[in-house]
Design an enzyme around this catalytic site. Structure first.
Site, PDB file in Angstrom:
ATOM      1  N   ASN A 118      44.242 -44.280 -63.904  1.00  0.00           N
ATOM      2  CA  ASN A 118      43.839 -45.670 -63.677  1.00  0.00           C
ATOM      3  C   ASN A 118      43.044 -46.149 -64.895  1.00  0.00           C
ATOM      4  O   ASN A 118      41.924 -45.695 -65.113  1.00  0.00           O
ATOM      5  CB  ASN A 118      43.001 -45.734 -62.399  1.00  0.00           C
TER       6      ASN A 118
ATOM      7  N   HIS B 285      48.943 -52.871 -60.403  1.00  0.00           N
ATOM      8  CA  HIS B 285      47.864 -52.067 -60.985  1.00  0.00           C
ATOM      9  C   HIS B 285      48.111 -50.604 -60.623  1.00  0.00           C
ATOM     10  O   HIS B 285      48.507 -50.284 -59.501  1.00  0.00           O
ATOM     11  CB  HIS B 285      46.526 -52.552 -60.418  1.00  0.00           C
TER      12      HIS B 285
ATOM     13  N   CYS C 286      39.514 -53.819 -61.867  1.00  0.00           N
ATOM     14  CA  CYS C 286      40.940 -53.551 -62.068  1.00  0.00           C
ATOM     15  C   CYS C 286      41.794 -54.818 -61.989  1.00  0.00           C
ATOM     16  O   CYS C 286      42.963 -54.799 -62.371  1.00  0.00           O
ATOM     17  CB  CYS C 286      41.442 -52.521 -61.060  1.00  0.00           C
TER      18      CYS C 286
END
Ligand code: ACO
Length: 310
Positions: free
Chosen positions: A267, A237, A112
């Site tokens: 996500n 994020h 990520c």
């Protein structure tokens, strides 16, 4: 000599999977997913769609905005944990699909944190004179590595891509400071072995995410020589809205200074920050010249923060 962000683009697959859809295949509820994560829906790629396909659409938009022909790109970087193949790289597939002319092209994996690691790499290539125009893409098809019978992870992720073009400029760099970190000793918290599915220990990852991002945000601000008051928008994020809320609280910034679009995409790993940056720009929440703070945390563990002038 510095680097300027000259173009930005994004792409998500058309198919939307809502929390209500997940209720039909898992022992879960819209109420649980919404209150525990902030996610309402995510986009899922068709079986035959690969990371390079999503990357292609996002890249075309970024290149159009930059007014740069694919033949003038001399470095293609793809941040992905879900590449088309183990090799060749997704970056090679992408540069072929775009019609680039023999650029340096490679993938890298920082989960990520991939996009902010990538901004650091791109900026370094430009500042050292080794590249003039860099195409950086975060592209992910996590739907392919999710265990769709595991409710603790299946509800969290979505597919998508975000791209930026960075070009050499005679002015100072748009990237004012970068702080990148890793700690491989916690790899078990979040991993995906070759040929297997993603596994995560959510609660432990959650706590480390908040603490780690807070630390690097403060370091990146200090390194850039600016304060949080100078920042127009923080773009974190998008893993969990509760992580984002806790980060805002720790940094002592107004919640409306922190961008959130997790409700629409879940996500999307390395794609989440460029997608959020793109939407914040299109919604008029950031304008050219604004200071923004990017921060991410993910498998590795990897984490980091960047202060940039958009
Ligand atoms: N629906 C209903 N119940 C669920 C679900 C679900 N989808 N998932 C878990 N539960 C249950 C659990 O079984 C547990 O039940 P129990 O108490 O009876 O055992 C209960 O809900 C609480 O589970 P927790 O895992 O403790 O829930 P938590 O509040 O921690 O939320 C979550 C889980 C959303 C995963 C959270 O921990 C999180 O966001 N973690 C961090 C994720 C992250 O930042 N990852 C890094 C980036 S990703 C990358 O790099 C690829």
């Amino acid at each position: 000599m510095g680097s300027k962000i000259t173009g930005i683009g994004m792409f998500v697959p058309e198919r939307v999977l809502t929390n209500q859809d997940l209720e039909k295949i898992l022992d879960t509820s819209d109420e649980w997913i919404t209150t525990r994560t902030g996610i309402k829906e995510r986009h899922i790629a068709d079986e035959w769609v690969k990371a390079s396909d999503l990357a292609l659409n996002a890249s075309k938009e970024a290149l159009d905005m930059a007014g740069i022909h694919p033949k003038d790109i001399d470095l293609v970087l793809v941040a992905t944990s879900t590449p088309d193949m183990i090799f060749p790289s997704t970056a090679c597939f992408l540069s072929d699909k775009l019609g680039c002319k023999n650029p340096m092209a490679f993938d890298f994996s920082a989960a990520c944190s991939g996009f902010i690691y990538g901004l650091t790499i791109a900026d370094s290539f430009i500042k050292s004179g080794k590249a003039n125009n860099v195409l950086l893409v975060g592209s992910e098809v996590f739907s392919k590595i999710i265990d769709w019978s595991d409710r603790s992870t299946a509800v969290l992720f979505g597919d998508g891509a975000g791209a930026v073009v960075l070009s050499k400029s005679n002015d100072d760099s748009d990237i004012l400071s970068t702080v990148m970190k890793s700690d491989g000793s916690h790899w078990q918290l979040l991993h995906c072995q070759v040929g297997e599915k993603l596994r995560m220990q959510g609660r432990e990852t959650f706590k480390l995410a908040i603490k780690s991002m807070e630390q690097v945000c403060n370091k990146a601000l200090a390194k850039a020589g600016i304060t949080k008051e100078d920042i127009k928008l923080i773009i974190p994020h998008q893993a969990n809205v509760r992580i984002i809320d806790a980060l805002a609280e720790k940094l002592e910034v107004d919640r409306d200074k922190v961008y959130v679009n997790i409700q629409k995409y879940g996500n999307t790993s390395a794609a989440s920050i460029p997608i959020a940056m793109y939407e914040a720009y299109k919604e008029g929440k950031i304008n050219r010249g604004d200071y923004i703070l990017l921060t991410a945390f993910g498998a590795g563990l990897t984490w980091g923060a960047i202060v940039l002038k958009f």
